[in-house]
Each structure stands twice: as structure tokens, then as C-alpha cells.
Design a protein around this motif. Structure first.
Motif, PDB file in Angstrom:
ATOM      1  N   ASN A  70       5.254 -23.628  -7.045  1.00 51.74           N
ATOM      2  CA  ASN A  70       3.524 -23.147  -6.369  1.00 51.74           C
ATOM      3  C   ASN A  70       2.495 -23.249  -7.716  1.00 51.74           C
ATOM      4  O   ASN A  70       2.624 -22.581  -8.688  1.00 51.74           O
ATOM      5  N   PHE A  97      -2.052 -16.986  -2.897  1.00 52.57           N
ATOM      6  CA  PHE A  97      -2.203 -17.137  -4.166  1.00 52.57           C
ATOM      7  C   PHE A  97      -2.907 -18.499  -4.229  1.00 52.57           C
ATOM      8  O   PHE A  97      -3.433 -19.281  -2.705  1.00 52.57           O
ATOM      9  N   ASP A  98      -3.657 -18.279  -5.267  1.00 53.02           N
ATOM     10  CA  ASP A  98      -4.956 -20.387  -5.790  1.00 53.02           C
ATOM     11  C   ASP A  98      -5.851 -19.468  -4.091  1.00 53.02           C
ATOM     12  O   ASP A  98      -6.439 -20.656  -4.338  1.00 53.02           O
ATOM     13  N   VAL A 115       0.403 -11.461 -10.631  1.00 54.99           N
ATOM     14  CA  VAL A 115       0.758 -13.481 -10.409  1.00 54.99           C
ATOM     15  C   VAL A 115       1.471 -13.756 -10.662  1.00 54.99           C
ATOM     16  O   VAL A 115       1.820 -13.502 -12.329  1.00 54.99           O
ATOM     17  N   GLU A 116       2.733 -14.587 -10.444  1.00 55.79           N
ATOM     18  CA  GLU A 116       3.401 -16.326 -10.843  1.00 55.79           C
ATOM     19  C   GLU A 116       2.529 -16.766 -11.581  1.00 55.79           C
ATOM     20  O   GLU A 116       1.982 -17.044 -11.111  1.00 55.79           O
ATOM     21  N   TYR A 130      -7.682 -21.508 -11.399  1.00 56.96           N
ATOM     22  CA  TYR A 130      -7.161 -20.088 -10.551  1.00 56.96           C
ATOM     23  C   TYR A 130      -6.804 -19.066 -11.969  1.00 56.96           C
ATOM     24  O   TYR A 130      -7.478 -18.153 -11.104  1.00 56.96           O
ATOM     25  N   SER A 158       5.355 -14.250  -3.101  1.00 56.56           N
ATOM     26  CA  SER A 158       5.618 -13.714  -4.445  1.00 56.56           C
ATOM     27  C   SER A 158       6.961 -13.292  -4.195  1.00 56.56           C
ATOM     28  O   SER A 158       7.283 -13.314  -3.569  1.00 56.56           O
ATOM     29  N   PRO A 198      -0.500 -23.429  -9.604  1.00 63.89           N
ATOM     30  CA  PRO A 198      -2.343 -23.231  -8.581  1.00 63.89           C
ATOM     31  C   PRO A 198      -3.397 -24.367  -9.611  1.00 63.89           C
ATOM     32  O   PRO A 198      -2.573 -24.518 -10.785  1.00 63.89           O
ATOM     33  N   GLN A 213       4.472 -19.921  -9.242  1.00 58.86           N
ATOM     34  CA  GLN A 213       5.287 -19.243  -8.320  1.00 58.86           C
ATOM     35  C   GLN A 213       6.442 -19.812  -7.842  1.00 58.86           C
ATOM     36  O   GLN A 213       6.981 -21.003  -7.960  1.00 58.86           O
ATOM     37  N   GLU A 262      -1.332  -7.849  -0.423  1.00 53.54           N
ATOM     38  CA  GLU A 262      -0.717  -9.165  -0.347  1.00 53.54           C
ATOM     39  C   GLU A 262      -2.038 -10.314  -0.403  1.00 53.54           C
ATOM     40  O   GLU A 262      -3.030  -9.333   0.536  1.00 53.54           O
ATOM     41  N   HIS A 322      -0.847  -8.232  -4.795  1.00 53.76           N
ATOM     42  CA  HIS A 322       0.403  -9.169  -5.272  1.00 53.76           C
ATOM     43  C   HIS A 322      -0.485 -10.334  -4.342  1.00 53.76           C
ATOM     44  O   HIS A 322      -0.962 -10.258  -3.128  1.00 53.76           O
ATOM     45  N   CYS A 323       0.742 -11.814  -4.167  1.00 51.57           N
ATOM     46  CA  CYS A 323       0.322 -12.858  -3.357  1.00 51.57           C
ATOM     47  C   CYS A 323       1.034 -13.345  -2.697  1.00 51.57           C
ATOM     48  O   CYS A 323       2.323 -12.692  -2.752  1.00 51.57           O
TER      49      CYS A 323
END
Length: 477
Positions: free
Chosen positions: A225, A196-197, A216-217, A231, A163, A227, A220, A193, A159-160
Motif C-alpha cells: 500500500n 493508513f494514509d 509507519v511503513e 501523506y 501494519s 500513500p 506497507q 491503531e 501504528h497504522c
């Protein structure tokens, strides 16, 4: 209360049973009941920040408190009320189910309404073929974790940072904020983890070929957030390269929130192996979550007749939830709700970007559709900088309360900070807001932000009070 038999022999509750009257008779006990039997700390929070007004009615994007004052709700139950509260079409669908006396949750049968809702959902993701229904977004994430491990034979879940996928044990293991995890360990093993991006970081994490799924959302929720353009498509390609399933968590962003049905629709070519939806799909009445997935993944889980029930949930396909979902999707299409979200979202983003150019405390404005983040940052002028630094020393992110509390108290606008220790206020209004509602939002934010640029002012007096509360709470803890 008395019970009567109808002509068909079924029981009917006496119409004199009046829940509205029950609620009205206990209204004065609202907070004492929660203090005694539920979450006392939450009651303390509401009273400390002045949110203990006691909401008694909701319709569309509006709430009314016990005094009859009207509020504009930009929180919408964390995105649940995309259609607003008590939409008549959803309410009518639920009444129709109850009046129809359907054979609900037989368990040794299948639901027509579940089949119809699955069919409608898959129209929005034609590369996917199967749906698993759950009771919530978190429960959907739990299902996706199990499906990914079963389908790949791998243990890893990725996951990011920053998140949020839920608060049950599997989803909590993929939470990017330590405050939610503290005291609840040990959590799910092999959950890791990644930034992200950041495609380079993602490839390094996938290179061991032990990751079952990357969650991934698309945008976010904690911070709004967004991307970079390439991405999500790049992440999808990396997942394909290393045999990892690509899972889009659209629990908050899906069902029209961003001006498209899915947030991934803003990024051409992105076709996840699984999509998790919930929140807005409920129509605001009956909780429902769904995992849309490829057939081969589904078939790896339910691979034999004696494994037909290896994963499930007692209430997940109940007729009320399915009817709410069907009605919600019909309203979105018939009333052009998603188009309205795109139009009003563009207007609000442009307005906030103009504010950002004129106010030094506004650091950034970002969003898509009606998922908008207004980020505040340290000012340059000496007097404001000193006040800002004082708040940050006491509690990072406290400044946002200096915006959200006056919005609520003085302008009757309900909104939220986008996460613990976060400097972003997030807007998640109903997708049905009007131009008049946009006027209300813009004028209210402009007035409060302008006041925050005056020191001393009522806003900074509030900051001093909040800082004192924070210090006192820290010392008592």
C-alpha cells in the motif's frame, strides 16, 4: 572431527569437517526432522501446496531443488536477499573477518567495524547522528519503542491499520493483523491503531499529546500500500505539532528495495526522527538491524555513565554482522544495484499494468522499484464470478493461491501472497535481476493469469482442491 593448534596457539578445526557432506547425508530426513523437532504445521502446509521440493542450492536470484530444477526467487527471504544469495563480496568479507581472528564481542571495548557501518548508514540520512545496532528488524522496533518513551516521557505508541513491524511483544502490539495477535495477549498497553494514509485520523489520535511515537511503513508490506504524495510529509508535520516522534519502519523497504536507498526518499522533505532498517542490510548471511536516530533522543536513553548499558543486545555489534553490512553497502554503490532496482522495477510495473488492462481478474498493480503488488479482484463475467465467490466463501484471499501455486509448480517462480486474507501477490525479487529474469517473470504471470480466466481450467480445479482442504482444516480445528 579433530582440532589442531596453529602457529599462534589458536585452535583450527580439521578441514575434513564437512558441513556440506552432513547436509547431503541427512537430506532425506529434511521434513521428518522438522516434523519431529520443529514446526510440524509448516511442513504440512508445504506438502499440501506442493512446495516440498527441498531446495539445496542458492545463487543470485536463483534456487535449485533436489532434482536440479532451477527456480526464480521473487520472495528473496522476505526481502533479505537484496543482493541475491551468496554474493561473493559479502562472502569474502565474512571470510576475511574469520581469517583475521578479530577480538570480537569483547563487550568492554568498542568495535571498529560497528563505527564504520554506522558512519556509512548515516550518510544516507544526514539529519540523523546516532545508530543503535540490533539483531533483527523486530529487535530494532523494540529499541525504537523504548527510545521514544524515554525521550518523550509519554506512554502511547501509534501504528497504522494493516501494519507489520515484527512479532516480538512490543512490535506485535503494533501489528495490524489480528491473526498474529490471537492467543498472545495481553499485549503492550497504550498501543493504538490509526488508518493508513489518513491525516485527519492521525491528528485526532495525536491531539491528546500522550503519544510517544508514530510508527509507519512508508510503503506497507502487507498489500504493498503506497500513500498519497503528501501523506508522509503531513504526518511528519502533525508529529512535530503534537510533540510525537515520527518513526519510519524501513525494515523491508530500505536499503534499495524501492529504487532509492530509503522509501522515504521518494517523498521530498520527509526526515523521520528515527529510521529502522534490517533485512537487506545483512547481505543475506548474518542478521543485523539498526535504528538511526537523532542525537537528542539517543542522549535521553544513554544520559549518564551509569546508564551506558541500559539498553543493548549481546550479539548486536558482532564483527560478522557489521562486516556483512559494510560489504552490502559497498556492493550497492559499486555495482549500481539500486539503479538496477529502479530500472527493472519500472519495466515490470509497466508490464503488469498492461496485463491489468487486459485481464478482468487483475484489479490493481502498484509498487516502487522492486516492491510490487498485483491485486486480484472479483470478475464481472458470470462464470468467473461464481467460481470466485465460492473461494471467497471458503476462505478470503484463497484465490491468490490459484496464481502462486501454478507459478511455482509450472513455471518455477517462487512468490507470496502479501498477507493473511489478502488478494495481493507481492514481488520482492533480488535487486540484481536481469532483463532475462524479467522476461521469465512476465511470461509466467501472463500464462497463469490467462489460464485463470478460463473456467473450467486446471487453475479452478486447483481452487476446488484448496477449498476442500480449507473446509477440512476448519472442521478439524
Amino acid at each position: 572431527m579433530s582440532v589442531h593448534a596453529t602457529h599462534s596457539g589458536s585452535a583450527r578445526i580439521d578441514p575434513r569437517y564437512d558441513l556440506a557432506a552432513l547436509v547431503a547425508s541427512r537430506e532425506s530426513d529434511r521434513f521428518s526432522l522438522h516434523t519431529k523437532h520443529l514446526n510440524e504445521m509448516w511442513v504440512r502446509v508445504l506438502k499440501t501446496i506442493g512446495y516440498d521440493v527441498g531446495f539445496t542450492r542458492g545463487l543470485g536470484p536463483y534456487l535449485w531443488d533436489r532434482k536440479g530444477d532451477r527456480y526464480l526467487d521473487l520472495l528473496s527471504g522476505w526481502g533479505v536477499f537484496a543482493l541475491g544469495r551468496n554474493h561473493p563480496a559479502v562472502r569474502d568479507a565474512l571470510v576475511s573477518v574469520l581469517d583475521g581472528e578479530l577480538a570480537n564481542l569483547v563487550q568492554l571495548d568498542v568495535s571498529v567495524l560497528a563505527g564504520v557501518l554506522a558512519e556509512k548508514l548515516l550518510d544516507y540520512a544526514p539529519w540523523l547522528e546516532k545508530v543503535f545496532f540490533a539483531n533483527s528488524g523486530a529487535e530494532g522496533v523494540e529499541a525504537a519503542i523504548k527510545f521514544a518513551r524515554a525521550a518523550t516521557g509519554r506512554p502511547g505508541i501509534l501504528h497504522c491499520a494493516h501494519s507489520f513491524h515484527g512479532l516480538t511483544y512490543g512490535s506485535l502490539s503494533m501489528n495490524g493483523d489480528e491473526i498474529f495477535k490471537k492467543g498472545f495477549g495481553p499485549l503492550l498497553p497504550n498501543a493504538h491503531e490509526v488508518a493508513f494514509d489518513d491525516l485527519d485520523a492521525l491528528e485526532r489520535a495525536l491531539a491528546g499529546r500522550d503519544v510517544a511515537a508514530f510508527f509507519v511503513e512508508p510503503i506497507q508490506g502487507k498489500g504493498v500500500n503506497i500513500p498519497q504524495e503528501g501523506y508522509l510529509l503531513g504526518a511528519q508535520a502533525l508529529c512535530r505539532k503534537y510533540g510525537t516522534l515520527f518513526v519510519a519502519d524501513e525494515i523491508q523497504t530500505g536499503v534499495g528495495r524501492t529504487g532509492r536507498f530509503f522509501a522515504i526518499d521518494h517523498f521530498p522533505g520527509v526526515e523521520p526522527d528515527m529510521i529502522v532498517v534490517a533485512k537487506a542490510l545483512s547481505g543475506g548471511h548474518v542478521p543485523v538491524g539498526a535504528v538511526l536516530t537523532r542525537k537528542w533522543i539517543f542522549d535521553k536513553v544513554f544520559d549518564r555513565m551509569d546508564r551506558a548499558v541500559v539498553h543493548g543486545s549481546t550479539f548486536s555489534k558482532n564483527d560478522l554482522a557489521m562486516a556483512a553490512g559494510v560489504a552490502t553497502l559497498d556492493v550497492l554503490k559499486n555495482e549500481r544495484v539500486i539503479e538496477n532496482a529502479a530500472k527493472t522495477g519500472d519495466r515490470l510495473l509497466a508490464s503488469f499494468q498492461r496485463m491489468a488492462a487486459g485481464y478482468e481478474l487483475v484489479a490493481d498493480v502498484r509498487g516502487k522499484g522492486l516492491m510490487i503488488g498485483i491485486e486480484f479482484g472479483p470478475p464481472k463475467s458470470f462464470k468467473l464470478k461464481a467460481a470466485w465467490n465460492l473461494l471467497e466463501t471458503v476462505n478470503s484471499g484463497l484465490f491468490c493461491q490459484l496464481i502462486s501455486i501454478p507459478l511455482f509448480r509450472d513455471h518455477k517462480v517462487l512468490t507470496q501472497v502479501a498477507g493473511h486474507g489478502n488478494h495481493t501477490i507481492k514481488l520482492l525479487p533480488t535487486l540484481t535481476i536481469s532483463d532475462e529474469d524479467c522476461d521469465w517473470i512476465e511470461q509466467s504471470f501472463d500464462a497463469v493469469i490467462a489460464d485463470a480466466h478460463k473456467a473450467p481450467s486446471a487453475v479452478w480445479s486447483l481452487g476446488k482442491t484448496l477449498a476442500e482442504h480449507a473446509i477440512k482444516a476448519r472442521m478439524s480445528g
